[in-house]
Design an enzyme around this catalytic site. Sequence first.
Site, mmCIF file in Angstrom:
data_model
loop_
_atom_site.group_PDB
_atom_site.id
_atom_site.type_symbol
_atom_site.label_atom_id
_atom_site.label_comp_id
_atom_site.label_asym_id
_atom_site.label_seq_id
_atom_site.Cartn_x
_atom_site.Cartn_y
_atom_site.Cartn_z
ATOM 1 N N TYR A 277 0.827 -1.210 0.000
ATOM 2 C CA TYR A 277 0.000 0.000 0.000
ATOM 3 C C TYR A 277 0.864 1.263 0.000
ATOM 4 O O TYR A 277 0.625 2.202 -0.776
ATOM 5 C CB TYR A 277 -0.912 -0.024 1.223
ATOM 6 N N LYS B 169 0.946 4.100 -2.947
ATOM 7 C CA LYS B 169 0.561 5.478 -2.668
ATOM 8 C C LYS B 169 1.725 6.447 -2.869
ATOM 9 O O LYS B 169 1.521 7.603 -3.282
ATOM 10 C CB LYS B 169 -0.008 5.582 -1.256
#
Length: 240
Positions: free
Chosen positions: A147, A151
């Site tokens: 993640y 991002k």
Amino acid sequence: MARVALVTGGTRGIGAAISTALKGAGYSVAANYAGNDDAAARFTDETGIPTYKWSVADYDACAAGIARVEGDLGPIDILINNAGITRDAPFHKMTPQQWKEVIDTNLSGVFNMTHPLWPGMRERKFGRIITISSINGQKGQFAQANYSAAKAGDLGFTKALAQEGARAGITVNAVCPGYIATDMVMAVPEKVREAIIGQIPVGRLGEPEEIARCVVFLAADEAGFITGSTISANGGQFVV
């Protein structure tokens, strides 16, 4: 005629708040979603905002979905890349599938949605690309190598593409929320939630509407001098 805005992951949580705020600001809004038909139907009933189902991880599905939205509402001027998933695990336990699913949705999904819209925006000499990244893309987070990488990649994409779009009247920006009072965060055990709040200087979770206000600001015609930027909305938890 109102400008058309498309919000991915736009029927729940932060995405729903963004869709609703953009409509309130006078935009013609379409909300994309991937799987929860009941939530999408409720969202349309409550807001009047039309919803369109496809996975942002599939380039061809994105191109086809964008074509449907533009056929119904007109050319898309504003894209909010909000769709995202988590598949958390410590790295030594993380599977290739967990890595791939998060990268495909949270990073490649941004390419898949932006790329089909780019030629039209360049031709019309106007566009707003706003990607919802995360505090964890800025600082990293335990058990979120996938993640955090995705991002952080969204921020690199934003900075690079901003330089390509500037002369064509297209701005490309990002918003990095901290911990927001969405269903996902509110579902964690109270002690864990209290520990999170203890790390936030303002002493509370953020509200989805606070992220939506950042997006409405960046989407405006009057925000044309702001590009390649990141707004950190995290209550002071991580200062860049």
